[in-house]
Design an enzyme around this catalytic site. Structure first.
Site, PDB file in Angstrom:
ATOM      1  N   GLU A 269     -10.419   6.511   1.880  1.00 52.78           N
ATOM      2  CA  GLU A 269     -10.276   5.544   1.652  1.00 52.78           C
ATOM      3  C   GLU A 269     -11.421   4.667   2.475  1.00 52.78           C
ATOM      4  O   GLU A 269     -11.094   4.441   3.504  1.00 52.78           O
ATOM      5  CB  GLU A 269      -8.969   5.183   2.346  1.00 52.78           C
ATOM      6  CG  GLU A 269      -8.221   4.240   2.205  1.00 52.78           C
ATOM      7  CD  GLU A 269      -7.088   3.232   2.606  1.00 52.78           C
ATOM      8  OE1 GLU A 269      -6.023   3.357   1.895  1.00 52.78           O
ATOM      9  OE2 GLU A 269      -6.487   4.317   4.062  1.00 52.78           O
TER      10      GLU A 269
ATOM     11  N   ASP B  59      -1.350   4.965   9.557  1.00 47.95           N
ATOM     12  CA  ASP B  59      -1.413   4.238   8.438  1.00 47.95           C
ATOM     13  C   ASP B  59      -0.989   4.293   7.079  1.00 47.95           C
ATOM     14  O   ASP B  59      -0.861   5.481   5.858  1.00 47.95           O
ATOM     15  CB  ASP B  59      -2.353   2.649   8.346  1.00 47.95           C
ATOM     16  CG  ASP B  59      -2.143   1.985   7.404  1.00 47.95           C
ATOM     17  OD1 ASP B  59      -1.034   1.021   7.308  1.00 47.95           O
ATOM     18  OD2 ASP B  59      -3.421   0.664   7.123  1.00 47.95           O
TER      19      ASP B  59
ATOM     20  N   SER C  63       0.855  -1.025   0.029  1.00 46.91           N
ATOM     21  CA  SER C  63      -0.084  -0.302   0.005  1.00 46.91           C
ATOM     22  C   SER C  63       1.033   1.681  -0.449  1.00 46.91           C
ATOM     23  O   SER C  63       0.148   2.275  -0.228  1.00 46.91           O
ATOM     24  CB  SER C  63      -1.265   0.224   1.149  1.00 46.91           C
ATOM     25  OG  SER C  63      -1.964  -0.765   0.829  1.00 46.91           O
TER      26      SER C  63
ATOM     27  N   ASP D  45      -5.415   0.908  -4.526  1.00 44.32           N
ATOM     28  CA  ASP D  45      -3.878   0.499  -4.656  1.00 44.32           C
ATOM     29  C   ASP D  45      -3.181  -0.601  -5.215  1.00 44.32           C
ATOM     30  O   ASP D  45      -2.232  -0.994  -5.751  1.00 44.32           O
ATOM     31  CB  ASP D  45      -2.565   0.983  -3.293  1.00 44.32           C
ATOM     32  CG  ASP D  45      -3.975   0.214  -1.934  1.00 44.32           C
ATOM     33  OD1 ASP D  45      -5.104  -0.515  -2.519  1.00 44.32           O
ATOM     34  OD2 ASP D  45      -3.152   0.331  -0.999  1.00 44.32           O
TER      35      ASP D  45
HETATM   36 ZN   LIG Z   1      -2.933  -1.397   0.104  1.00 45.18          ZN
END
Ligand SMILES: [Zn+2]
Ligand SMILES: *[C@@H]1O[C@H](CO)[C@@H](O)[C@H](O)[C@H]1NC(C)=O
Ligand SMILES: *[C@@H]1O[C@H](CO)[C@@H](O)[C@H](O)[C@H]1NC(C)=O
Length: 594
Positions: free
Chosen positions: A336, A193, A142, A384
Site C-alpha cells: 500500500e 491502519d 478506507s 479504495d
Molecule cells: Zn483510504
C-alpha cells in the site's frame, strides 16, 4: 477553514471572450451538449422505410456478432490453470484519484524537463475503473473500501472485515494462507491502519488499533496468518508505560510476536540486514516508525532512519519468492502507498506528488519482479477511494478563471506541510516567549520555496499554530492553483491498473469495488466461505478483554453514532446538513486523518 475562501462567482465578463464560435463551443461543453449540424431534409417515404429495415438488420447482426464474440473471448480469458502455481501482488494507492495522476505527471514533466508525451509507468497499465461507495454511504472510508477488496463485500464505513450485521467475513489473505500460499503486507502507514488491517483482522471499529495489532500477531480465532509485515505503527505493539508506546494497556505485543517465532526488526540497520530480501527469516515483523513512516518528501532526507516503500516492496517480493521456490503454491502480497491519502486529507499537493512518484517507482519494481520471476503472477493496483476532491485548477478571484495551474510552485518546495507544522510546534515549546514571525518566514522560504508570502498569511500561522499544517498546505495550493473540495474523501471513481490486461481481464472496464475483491479470490482459486465459517465458530468461543480489563467480544465494541464517519444512519437522503454544518462555520473544521 484557514484563510477563508474567496467567493467563487463564475460570472464571465462578456467583454472577455469576443469570438462567437469559441463561446458556443464552450457553452456546449459546459452544458454537456453536442453541437449538431442542421439535419438534411427531403428524402422520400420509401427511402426512409428502406433505411429503417436496413438499420434493423444491421442492429441484429451487431448483436449476434457481439454475443458470439463475447462467448469466444470469455473462453480465451487467461485464468491460470487450477493447479498452476501463481503469485498475486495487490497494490493499493490509498486516496489516489485520477487527478492525482494528472498532477504528478505534469509535476514530473516540469521538474525533470520531460516532454508532455512522457507518462508515468502506471499510466501505461490502466485497464479500468472502480466504483467505491460503501454500504453506509456514497463516500466510503478506507475500512469499508478495504473490506470490499479483502472479503469482496460491501460494509459500513469503519468496518474492518466485518459485515453490516457485525459478523466477520473471511478474507483473501486468510483463505490464501489456509490454501498454502505465503502472505505479506507492506505499508507506509501504521500496519494497524484500516487497509492492512482488513486483510488479517476483524474489528467493529477501525479505531481499535491496539486490538488489531494483537490480531495481526495471531491473537484471534485463526492464529498467525501473515508471514511478513513491513511498515509503521510500532507504538501499538509496545506496552503502555514504555518508551514509544501508544497502547492503552500494558500488553507487550512485540514480546508476544517473538514468543510466536517472529523475527523482529525496528530500525534502518535491521532493515539493511534483510539484504533486500536475501536474508529474511520467516515470519517477519518489521516496524520502522512509531506511527506513520514520514512522507516521501521528508523521508528522502532521512533515508538513514526509514526505508522507502519501494525498498520494502522489493524486500517482500524477493523474500516471498525465495521462500516459496519449492512450494506448490506461491504468495499473496498486499503493498500500500498509504500516505497518498494523508496528503489528500492535508490538502498538501507538494507532499502528494512525491507520494505518487514513490508509488510509481514501486509499481515499476513490481513489474520488473513479475517479468523476472519464474512463477506466473499478476499485479493489480487500485485505490479504495479518492481523497480531498482534488482539482488541478483553482479559481482565486471573482473574475473569469485562468485556465492553468503551476507545478513550478510544487517543484520549489522540499518539505511537507505536516513536517513544517511539527517543527513549528516543537519550536514553540522550546521558545515559548519568542515572536514567531521570523521563524515562520524562514519556514516558508526554506521549506516551501515561497518568497511572496503576505503578512496576513504569516499572521495566521503565528496566531493559529493549531491549524498550521492546513495553513502551510493552503499557501502552497493557492500559488500552484490546485483546488480541494474537502479534507475528507470523495465519491469519485478510481482507476484500476494491472501488470497485464490479459492477466486481469475480468477487471477491464468499470466495476464495483467488490469485484476487485472477487478477482483476487478467483485468481488465487480460493473459497472464502469456509474461512468465514471458521471465524464464526471459533470466534464464539473466543473472549477478550478491553483496556479496562472488562470482558468484550473478540471483535471489540460496536461503534456509537458519534464514532461513525458517514454521519448517521441515512444514506442518500439530505436532511438539512447545510444548516447543521453552518453552526460550526467558525471552527477550524479540522478533520482527523482517516
Ligand atoms: Zn483510504
Ligand atoms: C497509558 O496508561 C495511562 C495510565 O493508566 C493512561 O492515562 C494513558 O491514557 C494510557 N495511554 C494510552 C495511549 O491510552
Ligand atoms: C523558487 O525559489 C526561488 C529562490 O530559490 C525564487 O526566486 C522563486 O521565486 C521561487 N519560485 C516560485 C514559483 O515560488
Amino acid at each position: 477553514m484557514a484563510g477563508g475562501e474567496e467567493p467563487l462567482l463564475a460570472q464571465r465578463p462578456s467583454s472577455e471572450l469576443s469570438n462567437e464560435d469559441n463561446l458556443a463551443e464552450e457553452d456546449a461543453l459546459l452544458n454537456n451538449e453536442v453541437r449538431r449540424q442542421p439535419e438534411k431534409r427531403g428524402w422520400g417515404k420509401w427511402r426512409e422505410g428502406a433505411i429503417f429495415i436496413w438499420a434493423l438488420l444491421a442492429t441484429a447482426a451487431v448483436i449476434i456478432l457481439a454475443v458470439v464474440y463475447q462467448h469466444e473471448s470469455s473462453k480465451k480469458e487467461v485464468t491460470p490453470s487450477p493447479d498452476g502455481k501463481r503469485n498475486l501482488i495487490f497494490m493499493v494507492s490509498d486516496g489516489m484519484g485520477p487527478t492525482s495522476l494528472s498532477m504528478t505527471r505534469s509535476f514530473r514533466q516540469y521538474s525533470e524537463g520531460l516532454p508532455y508525451s512522457n507518462k508515468l509507468v502506471i499510466d501505461q497499465h490502466m485497464i479500468g475503473q472502480s466504483r467505491t461507495r460503501s454500504s453506509s454511504s456514497l463516500v466510503t472510508d478506507s475500512a469499508a473500501g478495504a473490506t470490499a477488496f479483502s472479503c469482496g463485500m460491501k460494509s459500513y464505513n469503519g468496518a474492518i472485515s466485518v459485515l453490516p450485521d457485525h459478523s466477520p467475513c473471511g478474507t483473501v489473505l486468510e483463505a490464501a494462507k489456509k490454501a498454502g500460499y505465503m502472505t505479506g503486507l507492506v505499508v507506509t502507514t501504521r500496519i494497524t491502519d484500516a487497509t492492512p488491517a482488513c486483510f488479517a483482522a476483524h474489528v467493529n471499529m477501525r479505531s481499535e488499533e491496539d486490538r488489531i495489532a494483537e490480531q495481526l500477531m495471531g491473537e484471534y480465532p485463526l492464529g498467525v496468518v501473515v508471514d511478513l509485515i513491513l511498515g509503521g505503527g510500532r507504538c501499538h505493539f509496545l506496552p503502555n508505560g514504555t518508551e514509544g508506546s501508544c497502547r492503552a494497556d500494558d500488553k507487550d505485543i512485540v514480546g508476544l510476536a517473538k514468543d510466536k517465532g517472529f523475527h523482529y526488526v525496528d530500525d534502518r540497520a535491521g532493515f539493511d540486514k534483510l539484504k533486500l530480501g536475501d536474508a529474511v527469516s520467516f515470519p517477519l515483523l518489521g516496524l520502522f516508525a512509531a506511527g506513520d513512516i514520514p512522507y516521501e518528501v521528508d523521508r528522502r532526507n532521512e533515508n538513514d532512519i526509514y526505508p522507502s516503500l519501494h525498498e520494502m516492496a522489493q524486500t517482500a517480493m524477493a523474500a516471498l519468492s525465495a521462500a516459496t521456490a519449492n512450494n506448490d503454491k506461491g504468495f499473496f502480497l498486499m503493498i500500500e502507498g498509504s500516505r497518498i491519502d494523508h496528503a489528500g486529507h492535508a490538502n498538501d499537493p507538494l507532499a502528494q506528488v512525491h507520494e505518487v512518484l514513490e508509488y510509481d517507482k514501486t509499481f515499476a519494481s513490481v513489474l520488473e519482479f513479475l517479468e523476472k520471476d519464474s512463477t506466473q503472477g499478476v499485479m493489480v493496483s487500485t485505490s479504495d477511494h479518492e481523497t480531498g476532491g482534488l482539482a488541478v485548477a483553482r479559481q482565486l478571484s471573482p473574475e473569469y478563471p485562468e485556465y492553468n495551474w503551476f507545478p513550478s510552485v510544487l517543484a520549489n518546495g522540499s518539505q511537507s506541510a505536516e513536517r513544517l507544522a511539527a517543527n513549528y510546534h516543537a519550536h514553540l515549546v522550546t521558545h515559548p516567549k519568542d515572536d514567531m514571525t521570523a521563524y515562520i518566514e524562514k519556514s516558508l522560504e526554506k521549506g516551501l520555496g515561497i518568497y511572496d508570502y503576505e503578512m496576513k498569511e504569516v499572521d495566521l500561522l503565528v496566531d493559529e499554530p493549531a491549524i498550521a499544517a492546513y495553513t502551510f498546505a493552503d499557501i502552497v495550493s493557492r500559488r500552484a492553483q490546485t483546488g480541494w473540495s474537502t479534507h475528507g474523501h470523495s465519491a469519485a471513481d478510481v482507476n484500476i491498473y494491472a501488470s497485464s490486461p490479459k492477466g486481469a481481464s475480468p477487471l477491464i472496464g468499470n466495476h464495483e469495488n467488490t469485484e476487485v475483491g472477487n478477482f483476487l479470490r478467483d485468481y488465487l482459486d480460493l473459497d472464502l466461505g469456509p474461512v468465514t465459517k471458521e471465524l464464526q465458530e471459533k470466534g464464539a468461543l473466543f473472549d477478550t478483554t478491553d483496556a479496562k480489563g472488562e470482558k468484550v467480544g473478540w471483535m471489540g465494541r460496536l461503534p456509537d453514532n458519534d464514532e461513525r464517519l458517514d454521519g448517521q444512519d441515512h444514506l442518500e437522503h439530505y436532511s438539512g446538513e447545510h444548516k447543521k454544518h453552518k453552526r460550526h462555520a467558525g471552527g477550524c473544521g479540522c478533520a482527523s486523518e482517516l
